[in-house]
Structure formats: structure tokens, C-alpha cells
Design a protein around this motif. Sequence first.
Motif, PDB file in Angstrom:
ATOM      1  N   MET A  29       0.831  -1.197   0.000  1.00  0.00           N
ATOM      2  CA  MET A  29       0.000   0.000   0.000  1.00  0.00           C
ATOM      3  C   MET A  29       0.870   1.253   0.000  1.00  0.00           C
ATOM      4  SD  MET A  29      -3.014  -1.137   2.664  1.00  0.00           S
ATOM      5  CE  MET A  29      -4.075   0.246   2.291  1.00  0.00           C
ATOM      6  N   LYS A  43       1.925   4.781   1.185  1.00  0.00           N
ATOM      7  CA  LYS A  43       1.806   5.595   2.395  1.00  0.00           C
ATOM      8  C   LYS A  43       1.530   7.055   2.015  1.00  0.00           C
ATOM      9  CE  LYS A  43       5.725   4.416   4.378  1.00  0.00           C
ATOM     10  NZ  LYS A  43       6.787   4.379   5.422  1.00  0.00           N
ATOM     11  N   GLU A 100      -9.805  11.851   2.813  1.00  0.00           N
ATOM     12  CA  GLU A 100      -9.582  10.512   3.355  1.00  0.00           C
ATOM     13  C   GLU A 100     -10.701   9.559   2.950  1.00  0.00           C
ATOM     14  OE1 GLU A 100      -8.497   8.436   7.620  1.00  0.00           O
ATOM     15  OE2 GLU A 100      -9.918  10.110   7.611  1.00  0.00           O
ATOM     16  N   LEU A 123     -10.369   6.204   0.516  1.00  0.00           N
ATOM     17  CA  LEU A 123     -10.682   4.870   1.028  1.00  0.00           C
ATOM     18  C   LEU A 123     -11.865   4.233   0.303  1.00  0.00           C
ATOM     19  CD1 LEU A 123     -10.173   5.451   4.865  1.00  0.00           C
ATOM     20  CD2 LEU A 123      -8.572   4.485   3.204  1.00  0.00           C
ATOM     21  N   ASN A 130      -7.758  -0.475  -0.472  1.00  0.00           N
ATOM     22  CA  ASN A 130      -6.538  -1.287  -0.389  1.00  0.00           C
ATOM     23  C   ASN A 130      -5.387  -0.744  -1.225  1.00  0.00           C
ATOM     24  OD1 ASN A 130      -7.983  -3.198   1.225  1.00  0.00           O
ATOM     25  ND2 ASN A 130      -8.850  -4.056  -0.661  1.00  0.00           N
ATOM     26  N   LYS A 131      -5.456   0.539  -1.595  1.00  0.00           N
ATOM     27  CA  LYS A 131      -4.381   1.147  -2.377  1.00  0.00           C
ATOM     28  C   LYS A 131      -3.540   2.103  -1.537  1.00  0.00           C
ATOM     29  CE  LYS A 131      -5.152   2.298  -6.675  1.00  0.00           C
ATOM     30  NZ  LYS A 131      -4.131   1.577  -7.482  1.00  0.00           N
ATOM     31  N   PHE A 132      -4.198   2.803  -0.582  1.00  0.00           N
ATOM     32  CA  PHE A 132      -3.496   3.827   0.187  1.00  0.00           C
ATOM     33  C   PHE A 132      -3.581   3.554   1.688  1.00  0.00           C
ATOM     34  CE2 PHE A 132      -4.860   5.930  -3.734  1.00  0.00           C
ATOM     35  CZ  PHE A 132      -3.642   6.409  -4.191  1.00  0.00           C
ATOM     36  N   ASN A 133      -2.488   3.858   2.362  1.00  0.00           N
ATOM     37  CA  ASN A 133      -2.434   3.806   3.821  1.00  0.00           C
ATOM     38  C   ASN A 133      -2.189   5.226   4.313  1.00  0.00           C
ATOM     39  OD1 ASN A 133      -2.075   3.237   6.530  1.00  0.00           O
ATOM     40  ND2 ASN A 133       0.013   2.479   6.273  1.00  0.00           N
ATOM     41  N   ILE A 134      -3.240   5.854   4.833  1.00  0.00           N
ATOM     42  CA  ILE A 134      -3.119   7.236   5.304  1.00  0.00           C
ATOM     43  C   ILE A 134      -2.489   7.208   6.688  1.00  0.00           C
ATOM     44  CG2 ILE A 134      -4.362   9.367   5.841  1.00  0.00           C
ATOM     45  CD1 ILE A 134      -6.510   8.384   3.825  1.00  0.00           C
ATOM     46  N   VAL A 135      -1.205   7.532   6.752  1.00  0.00           N
ATOM     47  CA  VAL A 135      -0.448   7.391   8.001  1.00  0.00           C
ATOM     48  C   VAL A 135      -0.566   8.611   8.900  1.00  0.00           C
ATOM     49  CG1 VAL A 135       1.180   5.736   7.034  1.00  0.00           C
ATOM     50  CG2 VAL A 135       1.664   8.183   6.833  1.00  0.00           C
ATOM     51  N   TYR A 143       7.142   9.161   9.120  1.00  0.00           N
ATOM     52  CA  TYR A 143       6.519   8.076   8.360  1.00  0.00           C
ATOM     53  C   TYR A 143       7.102   7.866   6.957  1.00  0.00           C
ATOM     54  CZ  TYR A 143       2.894   8.322  11.970  1.00  0.00           C
ATOM     55  OH  TYR A 143       2.213   8.309  13.166  1.00  0.00           O
ATOM     56  N   PRO A 145       6.420   9.115   3.848  1.00  0.00           N
ATOM     57  CA  PRO A 145       5.365   8.756   2.891  1.00  0.00           C
ATOM     58  C   PRO A 145       5.870   8.804   1.448  1.00  0.00           C
ATOM     59  CG  PRO A 145       5.108  11.023   3.555  1.00  0.00           C
ATOM     60  CD  PRO A 145       6.218  10.455   4.412  1.00  0.00           C
TER      61      PRO A 145
END
Length: 249
Positions: free
Chosen positions: A1, A3, A18, A22, A27-32, A48, A50
Motif C-alpha cells: 500500500m 503511504k 480521506e 478509502l 486497499n491502495k493507500f495507507n493514510i499514516v 513516516y 510517505p
Amino acid sequence: MIKVVIIDDELSAQNVLEKTLLRHFPNKFNIVAKCHSVDSGVIAINNYTPELVFLDIQMPEKSGFELFKQFDPVNFEVIFTTAHNRFAVQAIRQSALDYILKPINHIDLGDAIKRFEERKRKLSTKDKLTLLLENLNVNDQNIAKLAFPTLEGFELIHSNQILYCKAESNYCSIKGIDGTTKTATKTLKFVEEILPSVFLRIHKSYVINLNFVVRYHKANKEVELTNGEKLPVSFRKEEEFINAILQNN
């Protein structure tokens, strides 16, 4: 994914972005991290690392552009988000960077993400940001440096070195005052949008730099440029062209 860090002073804008990410790109991005200022964004990026940062331009304490003073090199991609600021958007376009206008919708966001995923053979992020900051600091927009996409990458050309641009199917040729011709892998319409106001569309196939007009042959509906070339002026564009010439002199 992938970041992602979101930097925007408006909580509602953070949440909309956000949720859109989503919902439409599962399942493509992880918003950290979601940050409300440049300073908190710098901390999040350092923590992080990103791959992608969504960055608001206009925030109360510091402009989004201030973020880049804290990173050398810039090891993340940037998509600017903005509700207005026409000059900033023009500078972003000229610098080959990406942006989406607020309110953000999933179609525009999808296009920006596609461009993010397809970025190859382009300027490094550092070079693009350097060009952006240079263009933002140019007092006379007519001499801004523009980034034209080519088959090899990008060609950086000062706008005051461009004589005219000509449509070549889905590409565009750029004629320089030195006699050279460069080919941009974009349409004339795209190129027209990043050029400063001294350029004018005179025909479906031509956009010219008004500073290099020598004379207009009204009978033949042709404009003559400093290099001796004569280009056609369409009937629909004639009045606008004449008015522009009068205002430019």
C-alpha cells in the motif's frame, strides 16, 4: 500500500479526502497521518516517510510551499489541493507538478492518482519543486520557465524564448526564437493553458507570442513574425487578435 500524508488546515477537507481515497481506491493507500499545518506535516513526513503527500496551498500560519524548505532532497511525490489562488495553480502547471481543485471529487482525484502512478521519465520531484518556486518568484510571468513534456522527459524553456506553438495532431511543436523546434507530447490546448497571457491563439493550429509580431496583412489574414514566417489568422480570431495587438503596444 502507498503511504500517504494529508496536510490541510481544514478538518472537513482532510476527512473528505480521506473518505474519498478509502471509498474509491480501497486497499491502495495507507493514510499514516493527517496534519493541520506545515510544521506538523514536516514532523509526520520525517516520522513516516510517505510516498505521496496531499498538500493544501493556503493555510493560516504558513503556505504549503514553505514545506519544501525543510527537505533536501524531496523524497516524496506531491499533489497540491487548493480552492483558488490562480497564480499558484498556473505556476504548478508550468512546473509539471500535480494539483486538484477543491471541492475534491473522485473523478479529479482518480485522474491525479493515475498520473502519480504513471510518472516515469519525468523530472525528479526536487527539480519540479525547484522550478515551481522559481516560477512563483518570477515578477514578470512572461519570462517564467515552463516544463514541456517530451518523449524523453521534459524540456525546460523560458516563455520569452518561444516564437509560436503549432498543433501536430495530439502533439505540439514549439518554435524558438533561435530557430529550433521542440516537440511536446501534449496537445496545443494543454500547452496554451500553461503559457502566459502574452500568448494568443490566432488559429486552430497556432498560438503565437505577441511580442514577436511584426505586422498583420489584413487582406491575406496573415500575421508576420520577427523571423519572417507568416501564419494564418482565422476569421473567428481576427477581432480578438487585433485587440490584443493594440493592447500589447
